[in-house]
Design a protein around this motif. Structure first.
Motif, PDB file in Angstrom:
ATOM      1  N   LEU A   1       0.827  -1.201   0.000  1.00 46.51           N
ATOM      2  CA  LEU A   1       0.000   0.000   0.000  1.00 46.51           C
ATOM      3  C   LEU A   1       0.865   1.257   0.000  1.00 46.51           C
ATOM      4  CD1 LEU A   1      -2.876   1.120   0.164  1.00 46.51           C
ATOM      5  CD2 LEU A   1      -2.715   0.944   2.652  1.00 46.51           C
ATOM      6  N   TYR A   2       1.928   1.209   0.745  1.00 51.02           N
ATOM      7  CA  TYR A   2       2.860   2.347   0.818  1.00 51.02           C
ATOM      8  C   TYR A   2       3.423   2.670  -0.577  1.00 51.02           C
ATOM      9  CZ  TYR A   2       6.970   5.121   2.075  1.00 51.02           C
ATOM     10  OH  TYR A   2       7.923   6.111   2.162  1.00 51.02           O
ATOM     11  N   GLY A   3       3.734   1.621  -1.330  1.00 44.54           N
ATOM     12  CA  GLY A   3       4.279   1.830  -2.662  1.00 44.54           C
ATOM     13  C   GLY A   3       3.241   2.319  -3.657  1.00 44.54           C
ATOM     14  N   LEU A   4       1.972   1.956  -3.433  1.00 47.84           N
ATOM     15  CA  LEU A   4       0.913   2.335  -4.363  1.00 47.84           C
ATOM     16  C   LEU A   4       0.420   3.764  -4.169  1.00 47.84           C
ATOM     17  CD1 LEU A   4      -1.372  -0.842  -4.483  1.00 47.84           C
ATOM     18  CD2 LEU A   4      -0.146   0.179  -6.411  1.00 47.84           C
ATOM     19  N   VAL A   5       0.532   4.286  -2.967  1.00 44.93           N
ATOM     20  CA  VAL A   5      -0.029   5.600  -2.645  1.00 44.93           C
ATOM     21  C   VAL A   5       0.478   6.672  -3.613  1.00 44.93           C
ATOM     22  CG1 VAL A   5      -0.042   7.460  -0.936  1.00 44.93           C
ATOM     23  CG2 VAL A   5      -0.501   5.110  -0.234  1.00 44.93           C
ATOM     24  N   GLY A   6       1.765   6.619  -3.932  1.00 43.94           N
ATOM     25  CA  GLY A   6       2.340   7.633  -4.811  1.00 43.94           C
ATOM     26  C   GLY A   6       2.137   7.354  -6.288  1.00 43.94           C
ATOM     27  N   SER A   7       2.030   6.080  -6.664  1.00 47.53           N
ATOM     28  CA  SER A   7       1.968   5.729  -8.088  1.00 47.53           C
ATOM     29  C   SER A   7       0.555   5.496  -8.610  1.00 47.53           C
ATOM     30  CB  SER A   7       2.808   4.473  -8.345  1.00 47.53           C
ATOM     31  OG  SER A   7       2.317   3.383  -7.579  1.00 47.53           O
TER      32      SER A   7
ATOM     33  N   LYS B   1      -5.912   5.557  -6.978  1.00 46.12           N
ATOM     34  CA  LYS B   1      -7.203   4.876  -7.041  1.00 46.12           C
ATOM     35  C   LYS B   1      -7.066   3.422  -6.571  1.00 46.12           C
ATOM     36  CE  LYS B   1     -11.083   3.846 -10.087  1.00 46.12           C
ATOM     37  NZ  LYS B   1     -11.631   3.945 -11.477  1.00 46.12           N
ATOM     38  N   LYS B   2      -6.037   2.751  -7.039  1.00 47.03           N
ATOM     39  CA  LYS B   2      -5.814   1.361  -6.641  1.00 47.03           C
ATOM     40  C   LYS B   2      -5.504   1.271  -5.154  1.00 47.03           C
ATOM     41  CE  LYS B   2      -3.430  -2.799  -8.215  1.00 47.03           C
ATOM     42  NZ  LYS B   2      -2.412  -3.336  -9.168  1.00 47.03           N
ATOM     43  N   ALA B   3      -4.768   2.264  -4.660  1.00 46.98           N
ATOM     44  CA  ALA B   3      -4.439   2.297  -3.233  1.00 46.98           C
ATOM     45  C   ALA B   3      -5.702   2.446  -2.390  1.00 46.98           C
ATOM     46  CB  ALA B   3      -3.471   3.445  -2.947  1.00 46.98           C
ATOM     47  N   GLN B   4      -6.648   3.275  -2.849  1.00 45.66           N
ATOM     48  CA  GLN B   4      -7.911   3.456  -2.138  1.00 45.66           C
ATOM     49  C   GLN B   4      -8.718   2.156  -2.086  1.00 45.66           C
ATOM     50  OE1 GLN B   4      -9.600   6.709  -4.369  1.00 45.66           O
ATOM     51  NE2 GLN B   4      -8.696   8.283  -3.038  1.00 45.66           N
ATOM     52  N   GLU B   5      -8.770   1.456  -3.205  1.00 41.80           N
ATOM     53  CA  GLU B   5      -9.481   0.176  -3.254  1.00 41.80           C
ATOM     54  C   GLU B   5      -8.836  -0.844  -2.316  1.00 41.80           C
ATOM     55  OE1 GLU B   5      -9.574  -1.149  -7.282  1.00 41.80           O
ATOM     56  OE2 GLU B   5     -10.708   0.582  -8.006  1.00 41.80           O
ATOM     57  N   LEU B   6      -7.513  -0.816  -2.291  1.00 43.27           N
ATOM     58  CA  LEU B   6      -6.771  -1.736  -1.426  1.00 43.27           C
ATOM     59  C   LEU B   6      -7.058  -1.445   0.043  1.00 43.27           C
ATOM     60  CD1 LEU B   6      -4.717  -4.036  -1.940  1.00 43.27           C
ATOM     61  CD2 LEU B   6      -2.907  -2.414  -1.439  1.00 43.27           C
TER      62      LEU B   6
ATOM     63  N   MET C   1      -4.861  -7.652  -6.580  1.00 43.05           N
ATOM     64  CA  MET C   1      -4.527  -6.246  -6.751  1.00 43.05           C
ATOM     65  C   MET C   1      -3.040  -5.995  -6.526  1.00 43.05           C
ATOM     66  SD  MET C   1      -7.770  -4.497  -4.807  1.00 43.05           S
ATOM     67  CE  MET C   1      -7.144  -2.835  -5.012  1.00 43.05           C
ATOM     68  N   ARG C   2      -2.424  -6.807  -5.687  1.00 45.63           N
ATOM     69  CA  ARG C   2      -1.014  -6.629  -5.350  1.00 45.63           C
ATOM     70  C   ARG C   2      -0.083  -7.029  -6.487  1.00 45.63           C
ATOM     71  NH1 ARG C   2       0.688 -10.363  -1.308  1.00 45.63           N
ATOM     72  NH2 ARG C   2       2.709  -9.409  -1.684  1.00 45.63           N
ATOM     73  N   TYR C   3      -0.428  -8.117  -7.166  1.00 43.27           N
ATOM     74  CA  TYR C   3       0.506  -8.701  -8.126  1.00 43.27           C
ATOM     75  C   TYR C   3       0.541  -7.950  -9.449  1.00 43.27           C
ATOM     76  CZ  TYR C   3       0.677 -12.741  -5.003  1.00 43.27           C
ATOM     77  OH  TYR C   3       0.841 -13.550  -3.922  1.00 43.27           O
ATOM     78  N   HIS C   4       1.722  -7.987 -10.056  1.00 44.66           N
ATOM     79  CA  HIS C   4       1.897  -7.425 -11.396  1.00 44.66           C
ATOM     80  C   HIS C   4       2.088  -8.571 -12.395  1.00 44.66           C
ATOM     81  CE1 HIS C   4       2.276  -3.412  -9.715  1.00 44.66           C
ATOM     82  NE2 HIS C   4       3.148  -3.873  -8.849  1.00 44.66           N
ATOM     83  N   LYS C   5       1.472  -9.701 -12.106  1.00 46.26           N
ATOM     84  CA  LYS C   5       1.574 -10.874 -12.974  1.00 46.26           C
ATOM     85  C   LYS C   5       0.207 -11.546 -13.034  1.00 46.26           C
ATOM     86  CE  LYS C   5       3.174 -13.719  -9.089  1.00 46.26           C
ATOM     87  NZ  LYS C   5       4.278 -14.504  -8.516  1.00 46.26           N
ATOM     88  N   GLN C   6       0.035 -12.369 -14.026  1.00 54.85           N
ATOM     89  CA  GLN C   6      -1.217 -13.083 -14.208  1.00 54.85           C
ATOM     90  C   GLN C   6      -1.255 -14.321 -13.307  1.00 54.85           C
ATOM     91  OE1 GLN C   6      -3.568 -11.837 -16.255  1.00 54.85           O
ATOM     92  NE2 GLN C   6      -5.045 -13.430 -15.685  1.00 54.85           N
TER      93      GLN C   6
END
Length: 262
Positions: free
Chosen positions: A98-104, A107-112, A150-155
Motif C-alpha cells: 500500500l505504501y508503494g501504491l499511494v504515490g503511483s 485509485k488502486k491504493a484506495q481500493e486496497l 490487486m497486489r501482483y503485477h503478474k497473471q
C-alpha cells in the motif's frame, strides 16, 4: 472439549473411595458392638451413612466441576491467543504494498485500503466469536484473494468453488492459514502459470475444504512456521475427533484437505 481423567482427578477419586471404605469399616464395627442394644440402631446407622455419602459425593462433585471449569478457561485463553496470531504477517506485507501504491496509483491504493479495512474488521470483531457463518468465512477468503490479485503485477489463475447447502457455522479464521500458505509458498515464488484452486462444500452437517496450488520445486523447502501448528491446535481444541487434516505433494503440486463434522 473432551473430558479426560487426569492424575489429579484420579487422586481425588481414590481419596473419596478411601474415605468411604473407612466410614464403612467404622459403621460395621459400631454395628457389631451395638447391634441389639439400641432400638432403631440399624435405621440410625443407615440414615447416618446416607448423609455422609451424600456430603462426600457433593464435595467430590464440586472438586471435579472446579477442575473442569479451570481446564475450559485455560483452553479458551489458549484459543484466543492462537486466534490473535492469525494474519499479522499478511497485514504487514499488504501495508508495505500500500505504501508503494499511494504515490503511483492513488485509485488502486484506495481500493486496497477498503478491502484491507474489511478484512481487519472481520479479523478483530468476528474473530473473537466462537462461531461464524460459513458464508461469512467464504466472503473473508474472497476478500483475501481480491487483495492479492490487486497486489501482483503478474497473471495468476485463482478458482474458488463454494457449495453451501445450509447456513452452517464454524470456528472463525479457520481456512485462511491454508489459503495463505498456498499464496506464500506457491504464487509468490512463481513468475508465470501460477494457480490456486479452492473448493469448499457443506452438506449433511459436514464441511469439506480442499486447496491446490503449484510451486517452484527448484527452491529449497520452506518451514511452514507457526501457521499450521496454530491451525492443528485450534482444531484439536474445538473439533476433537471431529476433523481430518491432510497434506500431499506430487512434483510441483501441493494439496491440503480439511474435513469437519459439525
Amino acid at each position: 472439549m473432551n473430558f479426560k481423567i487426569t492424575n489429579r482427578k484420579k487422586k481425588i477419586i481414590k481419596r473419596f473411595y478411601k474415605i468411604v471404605l473407612v466410614l464403612i469399616g467404622i459403621v460395621l464395627v459400631i454395628f457389631n458392638d451395638t447391634f441389639g442394644k439400641l432400638e432403631g440402631f440399624v435405621e440410625f446407622i443407615a440414615l447416618y451413612f446416607i448423609i455422609i455419602f451424600i456430603t462426600i459425593s457433593h464435595w467430590l462433585f464440586k472438586q471435579i466441576k472446579s477442575i473442569i471449569k479451570l481446564k475450559n478457561e485455560k483452553a479458551k485463553t489458549e484459543l484466543l491467543h492462537l486466534k490473535s496470531q492469525v494474519n499479522p504477517h499478511f497485514f504487514f506485507n499488504t501495508l508495505n504494498n500500500l505504501y508503494g501504491l499511494v504515490g503511483s496509483d492513488t485509485k488502486k491504493a484506495q481500493e486496497l485500503i477498503l478491502k484491507l479495512s474489511d478484512m481487519m474488521r472481520y479479523s478483530i470483531y468476528e474473530g473473537e466469536k466462537e462461531v461464524v457463518t460459513l458464508k461469512a468465512e467464504v466472503d473473508y477468503l474472497n476478500n483475501y484473494i481480491g487483495l492479492h490479485k490487486m497486489r501482483y503485477h503478474k497473471q495468476i489463475d485463482v478458482k474458488f468453488e463454494a457449495e453451501i447447502e445450509d447456513d452452517y457455522k464454524v470456528m472463525p479464521l479457520l481456512f485462511i492459514i491454508l489459503l495463505e500458505n498456498a499464496f506464500k509458498h506457491g504464487i509468490e515464488n512463481l513468475s508465470k502459470d501460477a494457480y490456486v484452486y479452492i473448493t469448499i462444500k457443506a452438506k449433511d452437517n459436514k464441511v469439506f475444504f480442499e486447496i491446490e496450488n503449484n510451486f517452484d520445486q527448484t527452491l529449497p523447502k520452506e518451514d511452514k512456521g507457526i501457521g499450521l501448528k496454530n491451525l492443528k491446535r485450534r482444531l484439536e481444541l474445538v473439533y476433537p475427533k471431529k476433523h481430518t487434516l491432510s497434506f500431499s505433494a506430487t512434483e510441483n503440486v501441493y494439496k491440503a484437505k480439511l474435513t469437519l463434522q459439525l
